[in-house]
Structures are given as C-alpha cells and as structure tokens.
Enzyme design. Structure first.
Site, PDB file in Angstrom:
ATOM      1  N   SER A  22       0.832  -1.211   0.000  1.00  0.00           N
ATOM      2  CA  SER A  22       0.000   0.000   0.000  1.00  0.00           C
ATOM      3  C   SER A  22       0.863   1.257   0.000  1.00  0.00           C
ATOM      4  O   SER A  22       0.339   2.365   0.042  1.00  0.00           O
ATOM      5  CB  SER A  22      -0.960   0.003   1.198  1.00  0.00           C
ATOM      6  OG  SER A  22      -0.255  -0.123   2.407  1.00  0.00           O
ATOM      7  N   HIS A 154     -38.629  24.881 -12.913  1.00  0.00           N
ATOM      8  CA  HIS A 154     -38.686  24.063 -14.143  1.00  0.00           C
ATOM      9  C   HIS A 154     -37.839  24.662 -15.259  1.00  0.00           C
ATOM     10  O   HIS A 154     -38.137  24.448 -16.436  1.00  0.00           O
ATOM     11  CB  HIS A 154     -40.134  23.900 -14.638  1.00  0.00           C
ATOM     12  CG  HIS A 154     -41.106  23.504 -13.581  1.00  0.00           C
ATOM     13  ND1 HIS A 154     -41.402  22.196 -13.287  1.00  0.00           N
ATOM     14  CD2 HIS A 154     -41.840  24.255 -12.717  1.00  0.00           C
ATOM     15  CE1 HIS A 154     -42.286  22.157 -12.303  1.00  0.00           C
ATOM     16  NE2 HIS A 154     -42.565  23.390 -11.934  1.00  0.00           N
ATOM     17  N   SER A 275     -11.912  25.726 -28.618  1.00  0.00           N
ATOM     18  CA  SER A 275     -12.137  24.520 -29.409  1.00  0.00           C
ATOM     19  C   SER A 275     -11.030  24.415 -30.445  1.00  0.00           C
ATOM     20  O   SER A 275     -10.583  25.420 -30.989  1.00  0.00           O
ATOM     21  CB  SER A 275     -13.501  24.607 -30.088  1.00  0.00           C
ATOM     22  OG  SER A 275     -13.536  23.745 -31.205  1.00  0.00           O
ATOM     23  N   LYS A 281     -15.464  29.416 -30.250  1.00  0.00           N
ATOM     24  CA  LYS A 281     -15.901  28.815 -28.989  1.00  0.00           C
ATOM     25  C   LYS A 281     -15.068  29.237 -27.782  1.00  0.00           C
ATOM     26  O   LYS A 281     -13.865  29.365 -27.853  1.00  0.00           O
ATOM     27  CB  LYS A 281     -15.827  27.281 -29.069  1.00  0.00           C
ATOM     28  CG  LYS A 281     -16.760  26.636 -30.050  1.00  0.00           C
ATOM     29  CD  LYS A 281     -18.207  26.564 -29.571  1.00  0.00           C
ATOM     30  CE  LYS A 281     -18.435  25.629 -28.423  1.00  0.00           C
ATOM     31  NZ  LYS A 281     -18.207  24.237 -28.756  1.00  0.00           N
ATOM     32  N   ASN A 283     -15.265  27.580 -24.074  1.00  0.00           N
ATOM     33  CA  ASN A 283     -16.000  26.553 -23.332  1.00  0.00           C
ATOM     34  C   ASN A 283     -15.772  26.645 -21.821  1.00  0.00           C
ATOM     35  O   ASN A 283     -14.649  26.883 -21.385  1.00  0.00           O
ATOM     36  CB  ASN A 283     -15.562  25.161 -23.814  1.00  0.00           C
ATOM     37  CG  ASN A 283     -15.879  24.950 -25.280  1.00  0.00           C
ATOM     38  OD1 ASN A 283     -16.882  25.448 -25.778  1.00  0.00           O
ATOM     39  ND2 ASN A 283     -15.014  24.231 -25.971  1.00  0.00           N
ATOM     40  N   GLU A 288     -17.550  22.370 -16.149  1.00  0.00           N
ATOM     41  CA  GLU A 288     -17.936  21.026 -16.634  1.00  0.00           C
ATOM     42  C   GLU A 288     -17.144  19.937 -15.919  1.00  0.00           C
ATOM     43  O   GLU A 288     -17.685  18.872 -15.587  1.00  0.00           O
ATOM     44  CB  GLU A 288     -17.709  20.927 -18.139  1.00  0.00           C
ATOM     45  CG  GLU A 288     -18.695  21.767 -18.936  1.00  0.00           C
ATOM     46  CD  GLU A 288     -18.359  21.784 -20.416  1.00  0.00           C
ATOM     47  OE1 GLU A 288     -19.192  21.366 -21.206  1.00  0.00           O
ATOM     48  OE2 GLU A 288     -17.251  22.220 -20.776  1.00  0.00           O
ATOM     49  N   TYR A 315     -10.208  -6.350  11.911  1.00  0.00           N
ATOM     50  CA  TYR A 315      -9.476  -5.905  10.723  1.00  0.00           C
ATOM     51  C   TYR A 315      -9.454  -6.992   9.651  1.00  0.00           C
ATOM     52  O   TYR A 315      -9.244  -8.171   9.952  1.00  0.00           O
ATOM     53  CB  TYR A 315      -8.021  -5.530  11.092  1.00  0.00           C
ATOM     54  CG  TYR A 315      -7.234  -5.085   9.880  1.00  0.00           C
ATOM     55  CD1 TYR A 315      -7.319  -3.783   9.417  1.00  0.00           C
ATOM     56  CD2 TYR A 315      -6.448  -5.995   9.166  1.00  0.00           C
ATOM     57  CE1 TYR A 315      -6.634  -3.384   8.271  1.00  0.00           C
ATOM     58  CE2 TYR A 315      -5.756  -5.604   8.022  1.00  0.00           C
ATOM     59  CZ  TYR A 315      -5.860  -4.293   7.583  1.00  0.00           C
ATOM     60  OH  TYR A 315      -5.188  -3.912   6.450  1.00  0.00           O
TER      61      TYR A 315
END
Ligand code: ARG
Length: 442
Positions: A22, A154, A275, A281, A283, A288, A315
């Site tokens: 680990s 809405h 873009s 563009k 963006n 996002e 454990y």
C-alpha cells in the site's frame, strides 16, 4: 522488505508483493505515522515499558526520519509493504536494535487506524477552511452584484430575484456543508491507539497518555470497533458527495448562464478553454469538470461502502482499499472548491441581459395577481384574469407594464394607474420581497 517473516519459509511471489503493497497510496500518511509513533514511545516510557534512554533514541530517530522526508533527503519508495514498515525499518537502520522496540504493545491495525483518524481530522479542518473561502467568494460576488435577474422553476422564468439572492442560496448550502463536516469531525475525535491488533495488550499501557499527546477528545470505548471502524471516512465522503452535488448544481448554472442562450455571465478566460476546430468557442471547462468529477466522488463513497458491507470484525485486508477512495474523494473535493472560488471571483455579471430576460418573461405576472387581490379580487379569479392578460400580451408582443390602463381595465375594472408602481420589477424586490435582499445585507 517486511516486518514479519518468522513463520514463513518461502518468499511471496513478486506479483503478490506488488498486489499487497500500500506504500504507493499510504506514503502520504508519513507525518501522522511518525506523530503516532512519537506519542506511542512517550507512552511506553511513561508506562515503564521502555527506559528513558531508549525513548530518547527512538524519538531522535523518528524526528530525523521526519526531517529527512520533509527536506527531500529521504524519498518514500522501495520494496516496503506500507508506510508503517517503511518508517520502522528505516528507524532500525538508523538507530540499531532499539528500533525493534518501537512496535511493543502495538499492531499495525491500531497504527493504521490512528494514522487515518489523525489524517482525516486535519483534512476535515482543511475542507472546512476551503468551504469558508468559497462562502466568502460567493458573498463578495453577491454584494457586488445585487442586480435584478429572473428566478426559475422548471427552468422556466418565474419571478424576479436578484443575482445576489441566487448566489446566497449556494452560500446557505455551503454553510450547511461546513456544519456537516464539523459534526463528522466531532464524532471521529477518538483515539484507537492501544487497541492492538484487536484485543488490546497484556502490557500495562496508558491510552490516556497517547490520547492527550495526539489531542484526541477520548480513547475509543471498544477495541474491536476501534481497529475496524471506518464510519468516519464514510461520513466525510458522504459530506464530500453533498459538497460535490452543490458544486455541480452551481457549475450547471454557470454553464447555462455563460451560454449564448442566456449570456447572463462571462467567465474569465483563465477557467475556460477553446475549441480546436471552432474558433468562436469559449467553453466553460472548469465548471464542466467539476460537474463531471461529482460522479467520481459518489463512486468513491459507494466503493468503500461496498468494500465494508460484508466484513466480519475486526481488521480485514479489504480495509486497505479505504485509503485510495478516501484520498481521491478528498483531493477532488478540495480541488473543485478552490477552482469554484476562483471562477466565482473572476466571473462578470451581464446585468443588462438579465434585465432584458425579465422583461420578456412576464416575471411580474404573480404581482399583477397580487395587485388584483389587494383590490378585493379573490386570488383564483385574479390568477385567471392575469392568464388572459398574458394571452393578450403575447398576441400584441407587449409586456404587461407596456399596456395602457384602458387596455388593462378591459380585463378588470379594479385596475387603475397605481398598478405600474405595484408591478415595477425593482419595486417588487425592494417593497414586497424584502427577504430577497436580506441575504446580501440589505
Ligand atoms: N496497509 C495496511 C492497511 O492499510 C496496514 C494495516 C496492515 N495490517 C495487517 N494486519 N496486515 O490496512
């Protein structure tokens, strides 16, 4: 290189060594691991399980390892099973035989449990601080942009609000998140060191000493639970998931608002990309990505919930999987909060476009109904009358406030000149809906 081997006659397969280690994940626990060991050594001396000289030697050795890691002289890598083995084996290499006494009255099970609690405690505080910075960014932007905008249900224009009030809603969400993380912090504040592998130890140790040195509120009440409890990670990851959900909703709004369809805000170039094919563009990639990474944090929560669901006490090695999920969720939420703060700080509000959207959306229709009610019309009838006014306005391509009193009285003879002040958008905000302004200190 391992801390065990006495009962083994054959080496593990190379692939098993890689599968089992680990260290590539838990190397980041070095600070907590050494802090836990330093407290453990002090406790062992206090309980006469080590001489003061041995305690000093171990302490110096541990301090030197910490120093060398932090200064970059000692890199955490190599053929070690985990961070605990790495530190202990380096210690024995440095100070000799006494290093082998460090693990007296301790197991890696209570060791990893205490490391992770210490780490989670520190990081929960960092998350709270980061939430506060985000709240501050939202508040500053809200104060500076107390401009009128359409409010939606809405995703249809509904009633007028202010941009400040809208951002204020997110402030409330992140304030609740702060409380949630604070609650988790309070619950996890217990010391599992001294639980041993699962059943404590026959040595006369004093768990209150390590509890005080490591600044935990109390020792855990049950040894079996102490070594196998991962609830606090799940709880924090649930909190991170809720924070991400809030960030994602805000991201979605930023994406919509910065679109050509809305044009309510302009995002800074620093958090946008272009873009490769469409030159026009710009963006909203940062927003996002935050929205996208939300799924990843939910995924980590579900991965760990699923890992834990069938485990018998105490454990089990399955639990080693906790760290990767926890660290990834933590890193993601911290990054996303920082980026969101910066996006909020730098975005520009296009107040004129918000105002134009109000005008086109009949956003004072509810207030026209309220006006009729104030003149004695029952609300249901008023609702009906305004519906008819809207049909008329759509046909005439006019806003309600653009109609003349003569036109308006054809729908209800209770309407007079005072309607214009009543349904004026700014008046609606300052007069009727005081609560909208409260959020931003009005
Ligand atoms: N790397 C292990 C983990 O993260 C440490 C505990 C190992 N304990 C054991 N009994 N093998 O869970």
């Amino acid at each position: 290189m391992k801390l065990w081997g006495g009962r083994f006659t054959n080496r593990a397969d190379q692939i098993m060594e890689q599968f089992n280690t680990s260290l590539p994940v838990d190397h980041r626990l070095y600070h907590e691991d050494i802090a836990g060991s330093l407290a453990h050594v002090a406790m062992l001396v206090h309980s006469d399980l080590l001489t003061p000289e041995e305690g000093d030697l171990l302490t110096q050795g541990l301090d030197s390892i910490l120093h060398d890691i932090e200064s970059g002289q000692l890199v955490i890598e190599g053929d070690y099973e985990d961070i605990h083995s790495f530190v202990e084996m380096h210690l024995t290499e440095r100070i000799g035989e006494t290093g082998k006494k460090l693990h007296t009255a301790r197991s890696r099970n209570d060791q990893v449990a205490v490391d992770m609690r210490l780490y989670a405690k520190n990081k929960a505080i960092e998350v709270i601080d980061s939430l506060q910075s985000l709240i501050d960014s939202l508040h500053a932007k809200a104060m500076a942009n107390n401009v009128i905008m359409p409010g939606y249900t809405h995703l249809q224009r509904a009633q007028v609000v202010t941009f400040g009030h809208h951002l204020g809603a997110y402030e409330q969400m992140f304030k609740r998140d702060k409380k949630r993380v604070g609650n988790a912090l309070e619950l996890l504040d217990e010391n599992p060191l001294g639980c041993g592998a699962l059943a404590g130890t026959t040595h006369a140790i004093d768990r209150d000493v390590t509890t005080a040195l490591l600044r935990f509120a109390k020792p855990v009440d049950n040894f079996l639970d102490g070594v196998s409890d991962r609830d606090y990670m799940l709880e924090l990851m649930s909190d991170f998931s809720i924070i991400m959900m809030h960030l994602s909703r805000l991201s979605e709004e930023l994406i919509l608002w910065s679109s050509q369809e809305f044009k309510f805000i302009t995002m800074a170039d620093a958090y946008s990309t272009g873009s490769s094919i469409m030159p026009q563009k710009k963006n909203p990639d940062a927003a996002e990505l935050i929205r996208g990474k939300t799924g990843r944090v939910y995924g980590s929560l579900f991965a760990l919930l699923t890992t834990l669901k069938g485990l018998p006490l105490t454990y089990n090695k399955d639990m080693q999987e906790d760290k990767e999920q926890f660290f990834d969720a933590l890193d993601t939420v911290l990054d996303c909060m920082e980026i969101m703060s910066k996006m909020i700080d730098t975005l520009e509000v296009n107040a004129d476009n918000m105002k134009a959207a109000i005008k086109a959306g009949f956003l004072n229709a509810t207030e026209v109904a309220d006006y009729l009610v104030s003149k004695g019309t029952p609300f249901r009838d008023a609702h009906e009358i305004v519906g008819k006014i809207i049909i008329y306005c759509e046909a005439e391509k006019k806003a309600i406030e653009d109609l003349t009193v003569q036109e308006l009285t054809t729908f209800s003879d209770t309407i007079s000149d005072d309607i214009y002040a009543y349904i004026d958008y700014e008046n609606i905000l300052t007069k009727g809906n005081k609560g909208l302004m409260k959020e931003i200190g009005e």
